[in-house]
Design a protein around this motif. Sequence first.
Motif, short mmCIF file in Angstrom:
data_model
loop_
_atom_site.label_atom_id
_atom_site.label_comp_id
_atom_site.label_asym_id
_atom_site.label_seq_id
_atom_site.Cartn_x
_atom_site.Cartn_y
_atom_site.Cartn_z
N MET A 1 0.84 -1.20 0.00
CA MET A 1 0.00 0.00 0.00
C MET A 1 0.87 1.25 0.00
O MET A 1 1.84 1.34 0.75
CB MET A 1 -0.91 0.02 1.23
N GLU A 2 0.50 2.20 -0.84
CA GLU A 2 1.23 3.46 -0.94
C GLU A 2 0.32 4.59 -0.45
O GLU A 2 -0.79 4.76 -0.98
CB GLU A 2 1.64 3.68 -2.40
N LEU A 3 0.75 5.32 0.55
CA LEU A 3 -0.07 6.38 1.16
C LEU A 3 0.44 7.75 0.76
O LEU A 3 1.64 8.03 0.86
CB LEU A 3 -0.07 6.24 2.68
N VAL B 1 -5.40 0.03 -8.24
CA VAL B 1 -6.53 0.67 -7.57
C VAL B 1 -6.02 1.85 -6.76
O VAL B 1 -5.06 1.72 -6.00
CB VAL B 1 -7.30 -0.30 -6.66
N THR B 2 -6.68 3.00 -6.92
CA THR B 2 -6.37 4.18 -6.11
C THR B 2 -7.61 4.55 -5.31
O THR B 2 -8.69 4.72 -5.88
CB THR B 2 -5.95 5.37 -6.98
N HIS C 1 -4.81 -1.60 9.35
CA HIS C 1 -5.61 -2.74 8.90
C HIS C 1 -5.31 -3.03 7.43
O HIS C 1 -5.18 -4.20 7.02
CB HIS C 1 -7.10 -2.43 9.11
N LEU C 2 -5.21 -1.98 6.62
CA LEU C 2 -4.89 -2.15 5.21
C LEU C 2 -3.53 -2.82 5.03
O LEU C 2 -3.37 -3.75 4.24
CB LEU C 2 -4.88 -0.80 4.50
N LEU D 1 -2.21 -0.88 -4.60
CA LEU D 1 -3.16 0.04 -3.98
C LEU D 1 -2.46 1.31 -3.55
O LEU D 1 -1.48 1.29 -2.81
CB LEU D 1 -3.83 -0.61 -2.76
N LYS D 2 -3.00 2.45 -4.02
CA LYS D 2 -2.54 3.76 -3.58
C LYS D 2 -3.68 4.45 -2.86
O LYS D 2 -4.83 4.41 -3.32
CB LYS D 2 -2.06 4.60 -4.76
#
Length: 212
Positions: A1-3, A154-155, A168-169, A179-180
């Motif tokens: 995951m990229e935040l 998916v963003t 959680h992610l 996922l971003k």
Amino acid sequence: MELHVLQHPLIEHKLTVLRDKNTPSNTFRELTSELVMLEAYEATRNLEIEDAAIETPVAPMVGKKLAAPRPMVVPVLRAGLGMLDGMTRLLPTAEVGFLGMKRDESTLDIITYANRLPEDLSGRQCFLLDPMLATGGTLIAATNYLAERGAKDVTSINILAAPEGLEHLKAEMDPKINLKVVVCAVDEKLNEHAYIVPGLGDAGDRLYGVIN
């Protein structure tokens, strides 16, 4: 995951007004749309493009255009609908699908009650719209729903996120899915009712009014 947590004076100003409990629904809707447009600029940074030969009034040239297939924008009902206008203003050529999900307030389980999506999302860049990333359960369920149809990129565009939801992610999201997550702010915590604190309340109710 990229935040990605966006930091900009306009975002901080608009978000403060959005949080204010005295802000009326019409202003809340306008601000939500404006914030999503600012978020969408960052969220679409890696859209796939291809060469496009054109002629300007002066000379021919090779520019760029969005590559096929068209991006897919998916608001999560009902609060995500309040973000759709801002997203499609910046990305008017996108296709729009809908995904109905809600949280059981007693068990906190995610229930899918409606969808309007293509069966095959292979090769599509997908953008999920949902104002609040609280427990992360809805985002995980929605992303998995898209992935089952072939989506790999998916963003998620959210106004606010809670640290618990982000953790959680990280723990539960399939690493095969790119996922971003783009948010205006990460708040302090979740309360005992799984609401983001300080948050902005129930985004759906503030957008559209309370439904009993």
